[in-house]
Enzyme design. Structure first.
Site, PDB file in Angstrom:
ATOM      1  N   GLU A  93      10.517   0.600  10.105  1.00  0.00           N
ATOM      2  CA  GLU A  93      11.483   1.687   9.893  1.00  0.00           C
ATOM      3  C   GLU A  93      10.758   2.962  10.268  1.00  0.00           C
ATOM      4  O   GLU A  93       9.906   3.428   9.530  1.00  0.00           O
ATOM      5  CB  GLU A  93      11.909   1.767   8.417  1.00  0.00           C
ATOM      6  CG  GLU A  93      12.558   0.516   7.882  1.00  0.00           C
ATOM      7  CD  GLU A  93      13.972   0.318   8.385  1.00  0.00           C
ATOM      8  OE1 GLU A  93      14.491   1.214   9.080  1.00  0.00           O
ATOM      9  OE2 GLU A  93      14.546  -0.729   8.100  1.00  0.00           O
ATOM     10  N   CYS A 123      13.338  10.371   7.163  1.00  0.00           N
ATOM     11  CA  CYS A 123      13.301   9.833   8.517  1.00  0.00           C
ATOM     12  C   CYS A 123      14.651   9.956   9.201  1.00  0.00           C
ATOM     13  O   CYS A 123      14.738  10.132  10.408  1.00  0.00           O
ATOM     14  CB  CYS A 123      12.844   8.377   8.500  1.00  0.00           C
ATOM     15  SG  CYS A 123      13.703   7.396   7.265  1.00  0.00           S
ATOM     16  N   GLU A 149      10.131  14.615  16.123  1.00  0.00           N
ATOM     17  CA  GLU A 149      10.416  14.617  14.698  1.00  0.00           C
ATOM     18  C   GLU A 149       9.483  15.611  14.004  1.00  0.00           C
ATOM     19  O   GLU A 149       8.275  15.529  14.140  1.00  0.00           O
ATOM     20  CB  GLU A 149      10.191  13.213  14.129  1.00  0.00           C
ATOM     21  CG  GLU A 149      10.535  13.123  12.661  1.00  0.00           C
ATOM     22  CD  GLU A 149      10.439  11.704  12.120  1.00  0.00           C
ATOM     23  OE1 GLU A 149       9.452  11.029  12.418  1.00  0.00           O
ATOM     24  OE2 GLU A 149      11.363  11.293  11.392  1.00  0.00           O
ATOM     25  N   THR A 184       6.816   6.827  14.099  1.00  0.00           N
ATOM     26  CA  THR A 184       6.912   5.975  15.275  1.00  0.00           C
ATOM     27  C   THR A 184       5.524   5.744  15.877  1.00  0.00           C
ATOM     28  O   THR A 184       5.215   4.643  16.337  1.00  0.00           O
ATOM     29  CB  THR A 184       7.880   6.585  16.301  1.00  0.00           C
ATOM     30  OG1 THR A 184       9.208   6.530  15.751  1.00  0.00           O
ATOM     31  CG2 THR A 184       7.882   5.821  17.609  1.00  0.00           C
ATOM     32  N   GLY A 200       3.818   3.172  13.820  1.00  0.00           N
ATOM     33  CA  GLY A 200       4.579   1.930  14.021  1.00  0.00           C
ATOM     34  C   GLY A 200       4.157   1.222  15.293  1.00  0.00           C
ATOM     35  O   GLY A 200       4.013  -0.007  15.329  1.00  0.00           O
ATOM     36  N   LYS A 252       0.840  -1.205   0.000  1.00  0.00           N
ATOM     37  CA  LYS A 252       0.000   0.000   0.000  1.00  0.00           C
ATOM     38  C   LYS A 252       0.871   1.250   0.000  1.00  0.00           C
ATOM     39  O   LYS A 252       1.574   1.529   0.961  1.00  0.00           O
ATOM     40  CB  LYS A 252      -0.906   0.052   1.224  1.00  0.00           C
ATOM     41  CG  LYS A 252      -1.896   1.231   1.127  1.00  0.00           C
ATOM     42  CD  LYS A 252      -2.556   1.586   2.444  1.00  0.00           C
ATOM     43  CE  LYS A 252      -1.883   2.693   3.193  1.00  0.00           C
ATOM     44  NZ  LYS A 252      -1.962   4.031   2.592  1.00  0.00           N
ATOM     45  N   GLY A 262       7.360   4.486   8.313  1.00  0.00           N
ATOM     46  CA  GLY A 262       6.502   5.626   8.612  1.00  0.00           C
ATOM     47  C   GLY A 262       6.814   6.172   9.989  1.00  0.00           C
ATOM     48  O   GLY A 262       7.925   6.000  10.499  1.00  0.00           O
TER      49      GLY A 262
END
Lengths: 293, 484
Positions: free
Chosen positions: B263, B297, B394, B243, B246, B189, B241
């Site tokens: 990741e 990232c 981030e 955190t 994730g 996706k 993507g």
């Protein structure tokens, strides 16, 4: 007159010291004959947290030791265990093992420590890589310890279940907090005495006795634990551990192994608690000279 | 050093032509080797973030569509792909790589249109690297027994892969290439704001003659991704993507047998020592944070400058920053393109506002930015506290938080003081110092005197909350294999 035997007080092992649990509680698991094994420390959440602090403090120094030195120390653990064979055999028998099984287990535990002692300064060589990137860089990937590992030891037997997971974890430069075998705790406590006399720095291995159900949540949600080794086959417990681990993305490894099997020792048990680091180092490329002649 | 830009020496526009690209008005789902309409009957728009113009409509896959894709992938795995010999598998992957190279310009232009990234980067970085990942991994297909000593390996089965919008094609390549090489089939996706190059990749995969169902591309939003993650018949989840997402995924797969690689985010330190070649280091800082508008990232979003060279570095940095051209991604002179979406621009502006509210010393370049589309001026935040959100979180945009240090030990502590651990950069002239720093920085990738370098043979991935597993290189294969 018959001599009165001196009974042993079983303690936990945190930061290289042998405290009783801060909670001052105890439990008395019994062997098959119904004899109490002892007044074992019923460790608390606070003990878990204290152990994690000790493990964190120890991990930097331990992981930066020369691999050769870690290897020697693991070998030293095996030496010390060999010297205490009789005591471990007695404890295993008292906990319910036959004499033959107890002897086999202690021998295997000693040999397993030797096996991982040998890996300390080899696994990086075997698993690392130099990567041929297209730019002028020396690029390599090597292995570093994941950090503080929470170990939930196997519950089948006392010594080999502990040694088989602690050895690869510390061989790779990690420190650990171990939740020992709940109902058969004697050898875990005695093994901490072996560790303490083997030049293993305090805090590298911390061993707690008590109820798994009480300690697992504290250990697996702790934000300063980097990985969990779960030795067991209870899928509900494993699912809970995996969910708890999400908070700081602990690496969760589950092992449903018969550690008495000689084949249950493995290089990849070390790499399960390692992080791959890739370094790009510049290569000066100014002149036109080549290496051909 | 000239502080003023010379007036009247502006660059003439040098836009890349869009005439040779082939975009359909509407894209369906690529399932089992066919383009199929979504059972949701819904389509969403994907726009060009540089001017907010419509590029195409794309199908929004729901649970049923995902189920169809997973079933196709399972069938292809059982009946075809697992029976295809490894050397033949390799040849399919090589073929995909070649076809991507042949169509590189089309891929680059569409990537710039859909993602807002500069044509210079999509042409010179994203597309060639993506093709190279297929090339690199292709060769592994029949050599896997050499990768893991003393182990027999086998594929996992069906891999569900969810990728972000910052490197749409490259991330698709990072995911699909190793999955195929290791013998898995794929349901991928792409991100909702950047689906087009993945759909073009589906065309290439189709042209390569890959058996139907081996690769399936389903487009959609977070609900589509969730349907993949929660599908019972998926053996592996690979996610790149944030955190935050994730962790949601990791929680969702708890108690299942799905293998995951994540990741995730980062807040990577870029460290300038006083003996560094400063002009080169300034280029590295610029590349570290402004590459791809900071949507990286592993962006070097925390700069640490040794105190003795701080004034010089900041002066050079501001000077260099002022010469950056922000604007049309398709213009070959553009250094910084468009922010990927309105949502992301709002997030970045939110952080800039926090900085202003906290009283941080901010510096933004004075460049012109286009009137329409989503743009953000490159931004420096100076003398910012370790506790500031701009240092801890981030931002995923062209915002650089700058701190100072005196000693090596101090900067190691500061750099490691973050829940993330994706990457780091070190700038010094001294090789031994490089290795001292690189061994003590808790990060998966460490660059010395360079930044944001990628190579298919070089494993990439994080420590701590930046995720786990590696992508690229030998180590990138492990996440797609069962070890026996």
């Amino acid at each position: 007159m018959e001599r009165l035997e001196v009974l042993k007080t079983y303690k936990i092992y945190i930061g290289g010291k042998f405290p009783r649990t801060e909670s001052a509680r105890y439990y008395s698991p019994k062997n098959a004959k119904g004899q109490a094994l002892g007044n074992i420390c019923l460790s608390s959440r606070k003990d878990v947290r204290n152990a994690v602090v000790a493990a964190r403090k120890a991990v930097g120094g331990w992981s930066e030791r020369a691999a050769f030195n870690r290897s020697q120390i693991l070998y030293r653990i095996a030496e010390m265990l060999e010297g205490r064979r009789a005591q471990f055999i007695d404890e295993l028998i008292f906990q319910g093992a036959t004499k033959a099984a107890a002897e086999k287990e202690v021998n295997l535990a000693i040999d397993r420590l030797i096996y991982y002692a040998g890996w300390c300064d080899k696994y990086v060589q075997v698993l690392s890589s130099v990567n041929p990137v297209s730019s002028a860089h020396f690029n390599f990937s090597t292995y570093e310890a994941t950090g503080v590992v929470g170990v939930i030891a196997g519950q089948k037997t006392s010594l080999i279940d502990l040694v088989s997971i602690v050895a690869p974890v510390i061989a790779g430069g990690n420190s650990c907090v171990v939740i020992a075998n709940e109902n058969l705790p004697l050898c875990s406590v005695t093994f901490s005495e072996v560790l303490n006399s083997s030049d293993v720095p305090g805090g590298v291995v911390n061993i707690l006795t008590g109820k798994q159900a009480e300690m697992i949540p504290a250990l697996t949600t702790h934000m300063d634990v980097n990985a969990i080794a779960y030795c067991g086959n209870d899928s509900a417990t494993l699912a809970t551990i995996q969910e708890n681990a999400v908070g700081n993305l602990k690496r969760v490894r589950a092992y449903d192994k018969n550690w008495m099997d000689a084949k249950s020792q493995d290089l990849y048990l070390i790499s399960d608690f390692q992080e791959v680091k890739t370094t790009w180092h510049p290569i000066e490329n100014i002149g036109g000279a080549t290496s051909s002649y | 050093m000239a502080k003023k830009q010379i007036k009247g020496w502006d660059y003439s526009p040098a836009p890349e032509s869009t005439s040779h690209i082939d975009l359909k008005k509407r894209y369906d789902l690529y399932i089992n080797g066919e383009w199929v309409k979504p059972s949701s009957k819904k389509y969403f728009k994907t726009i060009n973030p540089a001017n907010e113009e419509l590029l195409a409509e794309v199908a929004h896959a729901n649970e049923k569509d995902v189920d169809k894709a997973v079933k196709a992938a399972r069938k292809a795995y059982e009946e075809v792909w697992s029976k295809t010999s490894p050397s033949e598998r390799a040849k399919y992957i090589f073929r995909i790589a070649r076809l991507m190279q042949e169509r590189s310009r089309e891929f680059a232009v569409i990537e710039s249109l859909d993602a807002g990234k500069t044509i210079r980067e999509s042409r010179d970085v994203d597309v060639p690297l993506a093709a190279n990942h297929f090339f690199y991994n292709a060769g592994w297909a029949d050599k896997l027994e050499f990768a893991f000593p003393n182990r027999k390996v086998e594929p996992l089965g069906v891999a569900g892969q969810i990728i972000p919008w910052n490197f749409p094609l490259l991330m698709a390549a990072w995911k699909i290439a190793p999955a195929l090489a290791t013998g898995n089939t794929v349901v991928l996706k792409p991100a909702e704001t950047t689906p087009l190059t993945a759909l073009k990749l589906a065309e290439v995969i189709h042209d390569a003659g890959l058996p139907p169902g081996v690769v399936n591309i389903v487009t959609g939003y977070g609900d589509t991704g969730a349907a993949i993650v929660n599908h019972d018949d998926v053996d592996k989840i690979a996610f790149t993507g944030s955190t935050g997402v994730g962790k949601i995924i990791q929680k969702a797969v708890s108690g299942t047998n799905k293998k995951t690689t994540l990741e995730l985010g980062g807040k990577s330190a870029n460290i300038i020592m006083d003996d560094a070649p400063l002009d080169q280091a300034v280029e590295g800082i610029i590349n570290g944070i402004f590459f791809n508008q900071g949507h990286v990232c592993c962006a070097g979003s925390r700069l640490f400058v040794q105190e003795s060279v701080y004034d010089t570095v900041i002066e050079k940095l501001k000077h260099r920053m002022d010469s950056l051209i922000v604007g049309d991604p398709l213009d070959k002179n553009t250094d910084i393109g468009a922010i990927n979406s309105k949502e992301q621009l709002d997030i970045i502006n939110g952080y800039i506002k926090i900085g202003k509210d906290e009283g941080a010393e901010m510096y933004q370049s004075k460049c012109d930015i286009p009137g329409s589309g989503f743009y953000c001026r490159p931004t420096l935040v100076l003398n910012v506290a370790q506790s500031s959100k701009l240092v801890q979180e981030e931002i995923f945009g062209p915002v650089l938080a700058i701190q100072t240090f005196r000693t090596v030990d101090e900067v190691i502590q500061k750099a490691n003081n973050t829940p993330f651990g994706l990457a780091a950069g070190v700038w010094t002239d001294k090789g031994s110092r490089i290795f001292n720093l690189t061994t003590k920085l808790r990060a998966g990738v460490v660059w010395a005197n360079t930044y944001n370098k990628f190579d298919p043979s070089s494993p990439f991935g994080g420590y701590k909350e930046s995720g786990f597993g590696r992508e690229g290189g030998l180590h990138g294969l492990e996440g797609y294999l069962k070890m026996n």
